[in-house]
Design a protein around this motif. Structure first.
Motif, PDB file in Angstrom:
ATOM      1  N   TYR A 150       0.742  -1.171   0.028  1.00 19.36           N
ATOM      2  CA  TYR A 150      -0.010  -0.115  -0.176  1.00 19.36           C
ATOM      3  C   TYR A 150       0.873   1.341  -0.030  1.00 19.36           C
ATOM      4  CZ  TYR A 150      -3.724  -3.435   1.136  1.00 19.36           C
ATOM      5  OH  TYR A 150      -4.709  -4.455   0.885  1.00 19.36           O
ATOM      6  N   THR A 151       0.698   2.212  -0.896  1.00 22.12           N
ATOM      7  CA  THR A 151       1.343   3.389  -0.934  1.00 22.12           C
ATOM      8  C   THR A 151       0.385   4.588  -1.155  1.00 22.12           C
ATOM      9  OG1 THR A 151       1.733   3.185  -3.186  1.00 22.12           O
ATOM     10  CG2 THR A 151       3.411   2.592  -1.917  1.00 22.12           C
ATOM     11  N   LEU A 152       0.760   5.822  -0.605  1.00 26.15           N
ATOM     12  CA  LEU A 152      -0.159   6.870  -0.930  1.00 26.15           C
ATOM     13  C   LEU A 152      -0.099   7.451  -2.195  1.00 26.15           C
ATOM     14  CD1 LEU A 152       0.495   9.096   2.465  1.00 26.15           C
ATOM     15  CD2 LEU A 152      -1.612   7.960   1.706  1.00 26.15           C
ATOM     16  N   THR A 153      -1.367   7.854  -2.658  1.00 28.81           N
ATOM     17  CA  THR A 153      -1.298   8.573  -4.050  1.00 28.81           C
ATOM     18  C   THR A 153      -0.969   9.958  -3.742  1.00 28.81           C
ATOM     19  OG1 THR A 153      -3.644   9.162  -3.828  1.00 28.81           O
ATOM     20  CG2 THR A 153      -3.172   7.014  -4.904  1.00 28.81           C
ATOM     21  N   PRO A 154      -0.694  10.751  -4.779  1.00 25.37           N
ATOM     22  CA  PRO A 154      -0.483  12.161  -4.644  1.00 25.37           C
ATOM     23  C   PRO A 154      -1.870  12.919  -4.040  1.00 25.37           C
ATOM     24  CG  PRO A 154       0.062  11.556  -6.845  1.00 25.37           C
ATOM     25  CD  PRO A 154      -0.551  10.385  -6.456  1.00 25.37           C
ATOM     26  N   SER A 190     -10.808   3.954   7.076  1.00 26.48           N
ATOM     27  CA  SER A 190     -10.248   2.600   6.977  1.00 26.48           C
ATOM     28  C   SER A 190      -9.603   2.515   5.573  1.00 26.48           C
ATOM     29  CB  SER A 190     -11.383   1.398   7.120  1.00 26.48           C
ATOM     30  OG  SER A 190     -12.075   1.737   5.740  1.00 26.48           O
ATOM     31  N   LEU A 191      -8.824   1.528   5.716  1.00 31.91           N
ATOM     32  CA  LEU A 191      -7.811   1.164   4.487  1.00 31.91           C
ATOM     33  C   LEU A 191      -8.804   1.253   3.272  1.00 31.91           C
ATOM     34  CD1 LEU A 191      -5.006   0.692   3.917  1.00 31.91           C
ATOM     35  CD2 LEU A 191      -5.111  -1.600   3.993  1.00 31.91           C
ATOM     36  N   ASP A 192      -9.904   0.222   3.239  1.00 30.54           N
ATOM     37  CA  ASP A 192     -10.826   0.164   2.204  1.00 30.54           C
ATOM     38  C   ASP A 192     -11.426   1.622   1.813  1.00 30.54           C
ATOM     39  OD1 ASP A 192     -10.483  -2.473   1.922  1.00 30.54           O
ATOM     40  OD2 ASP A 192     -12.361  -3.111   3.069  1.00 30.54           O
ATOM     41  N   GLU A 193     -11.634   2.488   2.697  1.00 33.15           N
ATOM     42  CA  GLU A 193     -12.273   3.891   2.405  1.00 33.15           C
ATOM     43  C   GLU A 193     -11.134   4.374   1.787  1.00 33.15           C
ATOM     44  OE1 GLU A 193     -15.317   4.095   6.093  1.00 33.15           O
ATOM     45  OE2 GLU A 193     -13.264   4.881   6.283  1.00 33.15           O
ATOM     46  N   GLN A 197       2.683  -5.591   5.826  1.00 37.74           N
ATOM     47  CA  GLN A 197       2.066  -4.620   6.994  1.00 37.74           C
ATOM     48  C   GLN A 197       3.092  -3.312   7.494  1.00 37.74           C
ATOM     49  OE1 GLN A 197      -0.581  -5.246   9.129  1.00 37.74           O
ATOM     50  NE2 GLN A 197      -0.082  -3.354   9.960  1.00 37.74           N
ATOM     51  N   ARG A 198       4.244  -3.569   6.792  1.00 33.45           N
ATOM     52  CA  ARG A 198       5.292  -2.428   6.753  1.00 33.45           C
ATOM     53  C   ARG A 198       4.673  -1.162   6.023  1.00 33.45           C
ATOM     54  NH1 ARG A 198       9.393  -6.137   6.836  1.00 33.45           N
ATOM     55  NH2 ARG A 198       9.468  -5.974   4.365  1.00 33.45           N
ATOM     56  N   SER A 199       4.192  -1.762   4.817  1.00 35.64           N
ATOM     57  CA  SER A 199       3.434  -0.590   4.061  1.00 35.64           C
ATOM     58  C   SER A 199       2.159   0.214   4.305  1.00 35.64           C
ATOM     59  CB  SER A 199       3.192  -1.327   2.490  1.00 35.64           C
ATOM     60  OG  SER A 199       1.994  -1.863   2.485  1.00 35.64           O
ATOM     61  N   ILE A 200       1.419  -0.592   5.154  1.00 36.75           N
ATOM     62  CA  ILE A 200       0.126  -0.232   5.925  1.00 36.75           C
ATOM     63  C   ILE A 200       0.698   0.730   6.949  1.00 36.75           C
ATOM     64  CG2 ILE A 200      -1.911  -0.565   7.115  1.00 36.75           C
ATOM     65  CD1 ILE A 200      -2.027  -3.333   5.565  1.00 36.75           C
ATOM     66  N   GLN A 203       3.447   2.370   7.167  1.00 34.11           N
ATOM     67  CA  GLN A 203       3.838   3.514   6.449  1.00 34.11           C
ATOM     68  C   GLN A 203       3.085   4.684   6.086  1.00 34.11           C
ATOM     69  OE1 GLN A 203       7.213   4.268   6.675  1.00 34.11           O
ATOM     70  NE2 GLN A 203       7.267   5.998   4.929  1.00 34.11           N
ATOM     71  N   VAL A 204       2.054   3.978   5.546  1.00 29.61           N
ATOM     72  CA  VAL A 204       0.849   4.813   4.982  1.00 29.61           C
ATOM     73  C   VAL A 204       0.128   5.507   6.230  1.00 29.61           C
ATOM     74  CG1 VAL A 204      -1.572   4.740   4.129  1.00 29.61           C
ATOM     75  CG2 VAL A 204       0.240   3.630   2.834  1.00 29.61           C
ATOM     76  N   ARG A 205      -0.090   4.774   7.305  1.00 29.23           N
ATOM     77  CA  ARG A 205      -0.780   5.392   8.326  1.00 29.23           C
ATOM     78  C   ARG A 205       0.044   6.376   9.026  1.00 29.23           C
ATOM     79  NH1 ARG A 205      -5.860   4.653   8.504  1.00 29.23           N
ATOM     80  NH2 ARG A 205      -6.587   2.778   8.169  1.00 29.23           N
ATOM     81  N   ALA A 206       1.382   6.376   9.118  1.00 35.64           N
ATOM     82  CA  ALA A 206       1.991   7.114   9.686  1.00 35.64           C
ATOM     83  C   ALA A 206       2.157   8.311   8.875  1.00 35.64           C
ATOM     84  CB  ALA A 206       3.826   6.505   9.924  1.00 35.64           C
ATOM     85  N   VAL A 207       2.154   8.370   7.598  1.00 37.10           N
ATOM     86  CA  VAL A 207       2.088   9.659   6.964  1.00 37.10           C
ATOM     87  C   VAL A 207       0.785  10.408   7.070  1.00 37.10           C
ATOM     88  CG1 VAL A 207       2.265  10.580   4.642  1.00 37.10           C
ATOM     89  CG2 VAL A 207       3.882   8.682   5.300  1.00 37.10           C
ATOM     90  N   LEU A 208      -0.248   9.400   7.193  1.00 36.82           N
ATOM     91  CA  LEU A 208      -1.363  10.034   7.359  1.00 36.82           C
ATOM     92  C   LEU A 208      -1.759  10.850   8.739  1.00 36.82           C
ATOM     93  CD1 LEU A 208      -3.922   7.584   5.422  1.00 36.82           C
ATOM     94  CD2 LEU A 208      -2.885  10.025   4.426  1.00 36.82           C
TER      95      LEU A 208
END
Ligand code: OOG
Ligand code: NI
Length: 469
Positions: A361-365, A380-383, A450-453, A455-460
């Motif tokens: 999982y990665t963040l889009t622009p 949530s991740l799905d959202e 899980q690491r990718s999730i 990472q996404v969470r931490a940025v958000l």
């Protein structure tokens, strides 16, 4: 483990770089030894270029994941060793190149008296730098029924030394100092390569060779030579069906069926095919003869499956292969395989939603633009996926498949015999021989996802730390 006279760590060549140098040297050596391998590499490179031209979306996805860059250097090889000591030293040798044992494969179930692991890099960045893997099998002499022959094979094996004295020194030096400087790294590559070189002179007489071959062709291959010659090197193709179809025109005797899952829109796991092993002239201590061992193989890699996905794969494959007990040699095998795999979802949305495959999982622009907002932190991740703030890219399967591996072994031993062994996985015995536990490959993919999730969470949440690894 540092010592006073140790050179500063910055002088050390990174394990990724040593692995790349080694993989390049191995490829050059095998091209010289088996010219058809060079032809296969060219064929794959042509087909990959055509596939990427025809599928811009695939090119974009591979560029984004970083896999486009590794594609041209991506290889796996295979070797077979005879003793626990050989396996344990190989583990130390591969560790110099950042390669660790991943997975346990019991091939006795398929009539091949070996069990195996794959040495490969495990960290995300190391896999992207160069995913070079070596499928490594340990002969199981205990499965040979004839006790006298078993003892003879053991005696022959304990007498050989498959490593050069210099490579053993360099391995120990790297263990003591934590790295190798440039000239030592080059020396390591040169010396390590010697272990994998082909020898056309056998260490036994023709009669011993024949007796061992009668026990199993693989036993003769492991026991009668000075070292564990690399028996194939495999480039990664993006369209294995096109490559398979093109092989005969380039003079290669292709295996009849592609091992693994059927063709799909969303490739899963691993599909493989090979050209059959060559008959090569060898010299026994008392006579001339021939030996069949070395071949060429290509593979297409897809998304890694979760435990649930893998269970479904194994179940569907077993349904097809158990029909008439003929494995992949049964008539209409490919049709029946395609038919059975209709039960396996074939869109990434479905594979992900049903928990069948692993994604990064990665963040889009747009996602980045919403970082640190309450809306992003609570979703949530799905959202987040539905909003287009996050994207999910398939995590590539980096490992092997036991049923496929058995098919590759069988079609390359020359001879049609199918031996029967009692199925008994012996992972603990294998690990005792290896001197280490093997990684659970599925746990590695789970951790990567899980690491990718995280990472996404931490940025958000605005709590991301710059990740040094
Ligand atoms: C190894 C066969 C397995 C694969 O790609 O599954 C293998 C061998 O023949 O030694 O390389
Ligand atoms: Ni292979």
């Amino acid at each position: 483990m540092s010592t006073a006279h140790q050179p500063p760590a910055s002088n050390f060549i990174h394990a990724n770089e040593i692995r790349s140098r080694f993989s390049r040297a191995m490829s050059a050596m095998y091209r010289e030894e088996v010219p058809q391998y060079g032809t296969l590499v060219e064929l794959v490179s042509d087909i990959n270029a055509r596939t990427l031209d025809a599928q811009p979306a695939l090119r974009a996805q591979m560029a984004q994941s970083g896999e486009l860059e590794r594609l041209d250097v991506e290889r796996h090889g295979a070797i077979r060793v005879g003793t626990a000591a050989e396996l344990a030293t190989l583990r130390r040798l591969f560790a110099v190149m950042g390669m660790e044992p991943v997975g346990y494969y019991d091939l006795s179930v398929a009539g091949v008296p070996v069990h195996s692991t794959a040495f490969r890099p495990v960290a995300d960045a190391a896999l992207l730098a160069n995913p070079f893997r070596v499928f490594t099998s340990l002969l199981r002499l205990e499965l040979i029924a004839d006790a006298a022959l078993r003892d003879k094979a053991t005696a022959i094996l304990t007498q050989r030394q498959i490593f050069t004295p210099r490579v053993l020194e360099l391995i120990a030096q790297r263990e003591a100092d934590g790295g190798l400087a440039d000239a030592d790294a080059d020396a390591f590559v040169r010396e390590a390569l010697e272990t994998f070189r082909w020898h056309s002179t056998a260490t036994v007489d023709a009669e011993t060779y024949r007796a061992l071959q009668a026990a199993h062709r693989l036993v003769a291959d492991v026991v009668c030579f000075r070292g564990p010659h690399i028996n194939h090197l495999t480039p990664r193709t993006l369209d294995i069906d096109a490559a398979q179809a093109a092989m005969p025109a380039r003079g290669m005797d292709a295996k009849d069926v592609v091992e693994g899952p059927p063709p799909r829109n969303c490739p899963i796991l691993l599909r493989q095919t090979s050209f059959k092993a060559l008959q090569e002239a060898v010299r026994f201590t008392d006579d001339a003869g021939a030996h069949t061992a070395r071949f060429g193989e290509i593979e297409q890699r897809g998304v890694a499956l979760t435990r649930k996905g893998r269970a479904l794969y194994d179940q569907l494959l077993a349904e097809v292969r158990s029909m008439g007990n003929a494995g992949s040699a049964a008539p209409n095998y490919e049709d029946r395989l395609a038919q059975a795999f209709r039960a396996f979802p074939d869109t990434h949305e479905a594979l992900r939603a049903q928990g069948l495959a692993f994604y990064r999982y990665t963040l889009t622009p747009t996602g980045h633009a919403h970082a640190d907002s309450a809306a992003a932190a609570d979703a949530s991740l799905d959202e987040l996926l539905a909003k287009g703030w996050v994207q999910a890219d398939p995590i590539t399967y980096e490992d092997f498949l036991p049923v496929s591996a058995a098919g590759i072994f069988q079609s390359n031993l020359g001879g049609e015999e199918q031996k029967q062994y009692q199925a008994h996985a012996a992972q603990q015995a294998f690990e005792a021989a290896l001197g280490a536990r093997v990684h659970d490959e599925i746990a590695l993919y789970e951790a990567a996802q899980q690491r990718s999730i995280d990472q996404v969470r931490a940025v958000l949440r605005g709590t991301a730390v710059v990740d040094a690894a």
